[in-house]
Design an enzyme around this catalytic site. Structure first.
Site, PDB file in Angstrom:
ATOM      1  N   ASP A  23      -5.344   8.151   9.159  1.00  0.00           N
ATOM      2  CA  ASP A  23      -5.563   7.421  10.409  1.00  0.00           C
ATOM      3  C   ASP A  23      -5.588   8.365  11.585  1.00  0.00           C
ATOM      4  O   ASP A  23      -4.853   9.334  11.637  1.00  0.00           O
ATOM      5  CB  ASP A  23      -4.429   6.419  10.629  1.00  0.00           C
ATOM      6  CG  ASP A  23      -4.585   5.237   9.726  1.00  0.00           C
ATOM      7  OD1 ASP A  23      -5.631   4.592   9.801  1.00  0.00           O
ATOM      8  OD2 ASP A  23      -3.671   4.983   8.943  1.00  0.00           O
ATOM      9  N   ARG A  62      -4.138   9.954   4.212  1.00  0.00           N
ATOM     10  CA  ARG A  62      -2.990  10.835   4.432  1.00  0.00           C
ATOM     11  C   ARG A  62      -2.083  10.867   3.190  1.00  0.00           C
ATOM     12  O   ARG A  62      -1.477  11.895   2.898  1.00  0.00           O
ATOM     13  CB  ARG A  62      -2.218  10.320   5.654  1.00  0.00           C
ATOM     14  CG  ARG A  62      -0.858  10.939   5.841  1.00  0.00           C
ATOM     15  CD  ARG A  62      -0.699  11.562   7.190  1.00  0.00           C
ATOM     16  NE  ARG A  62       0.661  12.033   7.395  1.00  0.00           N
ATOM     17  CZ  ARG A  62       0.948  13.198   7.937  1.00  0.00           C
ATOM     18  NH1 ARG A  62      -0.018  13.995   8.347  1.00  0.00           N
ATOM     19  NH2 ARG A  62       2.194  13.561   8.109  1.00  0.00           N
ATOM     20  N   LYS A 113       0.839  -1.214   0.000  1.00  0.00           N
ATOM     21  CA  LYS A 113       0.000   0.000   0.000  1.00  0.00           C
ATOM     22  C   LYS A 113       0.866   1.253   0.000  1.00  0.00           C
ATOM     23  O   LYS A 113       0.639   2.178  -0.777  1.00  0.00           O
ATOM     24  CB  LYS A 113      -0.886   0.002   1.259  1.00  0.00           C
ATOM     25  CG  LYS A 113      -1.526   1.358   1.546  1.00  0.00           C
ATOM     26  CD  LYS A 113      -2.436   1.315   2.750  1.00  0.00           C
ATOM     27  CE  LYS A 113      -1.788   1.622   4.069  1.00  0.00           C
ATOM     28  NZ  LYS A 113      -1.446   3.035   4.322  1.00  0.00           N
ATOM     29  N   ASN A 114       1.865   1.275   0.891  1.00  0.00           N
ATOM     30  CA  ASN A 114       2.619   2.511   1.073  1.00  0.00           C
ATOM     31  C   ASN A 114       3.643   2.764  -0.030  1.00  0.00           C
ATOM     32  O   ASN A 114       4.343   3.767  -0.011  1.00  0.00           O
ATOM     33  CB  ASN A 114       3.257   2.546   2.460  1.00  0.00           C
ATOM     34  CG  ASN A 114       2.184   2.726   3.527  1.00  0.00           C
ATOM     35  OD1 ASN A 114       1.033   3.053   3.210  1.00  0.00           O
ATOM     36  ND2 ASN A 114       2.535   2.512   4.790  1.00  0.00           N
ATOM     37  N   ASP A 150       4.152   0.321  12.327  1.00  0.00           N
ATOM     38  CA  ASP A 150       3.009  -0.421  11.771  1.00  0.00           C
ATOM     39  C   ASP A 150       2.991  -1.899  12.181  1.00  0.00           C
ATOM     40  O   ASP A 150       1.973  -2.555  12.103  1.00  0.00           O
ATOM     41  CB  ASP A 150       3.018  -0.314  10.245  1.00  0.00           C
ATOM     42  CG  ASP A 150       2.855   1.124   9.799  1.00  0.00           C
ATOM     43  OD1 ASP A 150       1.975   1.806  10.344  1.00  0.00           O
ATOM     44  OD2 ASP A 150       3.617   1.567   8.934  1.00  0.00           O
TER      45      ASP A 150
END
Ligand code: EPU
Length: 424
Positions: free
Chosen positions: A123, A99, A26-27, A313
């Site tokens: 978040d 974000r 995802k990141n 995370d």
């Protein structure tokens, strides 16, 4: 049905066994999608996870003028088409949902000279300012004004600068890196974040024609190239180390034995060391890793740090593992002060945890007991699912929409490994 109303139901499961493939990160994908604003034409991303945040970032790019579509024959391929006409505005309705939307700032400013960006949300774990993004861009010649919740950024042409971060912020490194691609002259980013997803972004930019040295290190040197000199490319997204760690945690608490295709041990070195201290055997393979868990984990102390340290995370997963390990472990959070909220949910499952500021003291218990719980964010949500695997009876997780933001079919993958899990 809206995934916000859905539930994941987990029952205590025996040792997980089998093999699954770890999806793309995802990141990384969100940042590469934003960086596609730097180039006209068709950018193709492969190994793209099926997660909600990709769709939200797709909507944001669509509002700006870049369309995105999954390939009809291969849904893990995302095709981004930039027709050359854009509206450099990131609207509130989309920015407040993720974000990562702030990552359009660097590319839009450097290429088009102006951006209107609603201030970001994402978040909900403590305040997450963007001062380092702004002061870095200011050093490169940008000016900012705040009007009605919108940040208005301007710079006819950014110029190179030497920027030293007081903290290796992931988002600030990415925004300055992309902004520097078209800046006049050389930009040096010192104390840059070094996460594998930033390496992925650098490689993507270099393939497009950017000039970047020091990839993977904490000093990035970017020599600006002419605007409109990049060419669109096809790029494969790096595998997701956080999703990989989630399946390791699931195998760990159930005493299982699994293989994770595509997991990259070299991106998880510190975490793997800690996992080995807890009694796991983790063996890197040519294209993945094999995990063998003991009957009961041993407790260890863990502190989160920027990469190559143990990522924040991973923390909800680690706390969950410690909750059923033998002994007492202390977990120290060094990134987000407010990120222990899920602990209350774990305690509803019978975990013995006390928190004090940045620290959590986790006293391992032999077994948890199922209960209804609510996912407060992506990673904590996944950790509650993992906890449900070792909880007697049934654990019902709501707030599934959080999990969907970052997990590509968590339920399906755990079911393949033999977990007693459904979604309704
Ligand atoms: N910070 C500042 N000023 C800034 C930038 C950051 O004070 O200008 C602070 C933040 O408030 C925070 C800390 O520095 O306390 C870390 O922020 P960073 O910029 O490194 O993180 P981020 O870019 O906002 C990314 C990931 C997060 C992950 C962090 C840390 C994305 C979209 N998000 O956030 O991932 O926790 O790095 O590794 O890449 C997730 O995937 O669930 C997630 C939250």
């Amino acid at each position: 049905m809206d995934s916000g109303a859905e539930q994941i139901v987990v029952r205590r499961s025996g040792p997980l066994e089998g093999e699954i493939t770890v999806p793309g990160a995802k990141n990384s994908v969100l940042k590469l999608m934003a960086a596609s604003l730097l180039v006209d034409g068709v950018t193709t991303l492969t190994n793209v996870p099926a997660i909600a945040d990709v769709a939200i970032m797709g909507d944001l790019l669509d509002a700006i003028g870049v369309s995105s579509a999954r390939h009809p024959k291969d849904p893990t391929t995302l095709v981004l088409t930039h027709h050359g006409v854009i509206t450099p505005v990131a609207p509130y309705e989309l920015v407040e949902r993720i974000r990562a939307s702030i990552n359009v700032l660097g590319p839009l400013l450097t290429r088009y000279g102006e951006v209107r960006l609603s201030l970001p949300g994402g978040d909900d774990f403590g305040s997450r300012p963007i001062d380092m993004h702004l002061s870095g861009l200011e050093a490169m010649g940008a000016t900012f004004e705040l009007h009605h919740g919108y940040l208005e950024a301007r710079a006819e042409r950014l110029h190179g600068a030497k920027i030293t971060f007081e903290f290796p912020s992931v988002g600030a490194t990415e925004n300055l890196l992309t902004a520097a691609v078209f800046a006049k002259g050389t930009t040096v980013i010192d104390n840059a974040a070094r996460e594998p997803e930033i390496g992925d972004l650098c490689e993507f930019l270099v393939a497009m024609g950017a000039d970047i040295e020091g990839i993977g290190s904490s000093t990035l040197v970017i020599h600006g190239v002419e605007r409109d000199s990049l060419r669109p490319v096809t790029h494969e997204i790096v595998p997701d180390r956080i999703q990989a760690a989630t399946y390791i945690a699931a195998a760990a608490v159930t005493g299982g034995e699994i293989t994770l295709r595509n997991a990259r041990a070299e991106h998880m070195e510190m975490l793997i060391r800690r996992f080995v201290d807890m009694g796991l055997q983790i063996t890197p393979q040519t294209q993945g890793i094999a995990v063998f868990a003991p009957k009961r984990l041993r407790s260890v102390d863990v502190a989160t740090l920027p990469y190559p340290g143990i990522a924040t995370d991973y923390k909800p997963l680690i706390v969950t593992m410690l909750a059923v390990a033998d002994g007492v472990g202390i977990v120290t959070e060094n990134l987000y002060p407010g990120r222990f909220r899920y602990v209350e949910e774990l305690m509803r499952l019978g975990a013995d945890i006390s928190t004090d500021g940045h620290h959590a003291v986790v006293r391992g218990v032999a077994r948890l007991s199922g209960a209804p719980v609510k996912a407060p964010d992506i990673r904590a949500g996944a950790a509650l699912v993992v906890a449900g695997l070792v909880a007697e009876g049934e654990t019902v997780i709501t707030g599934v929409d959080h999990i969907d933001r970052g997990y590509d079919d968590l339920v399906g993958r755990l079911a393949i490994l033999g977990a007693d899990i459904t979604r309704r």
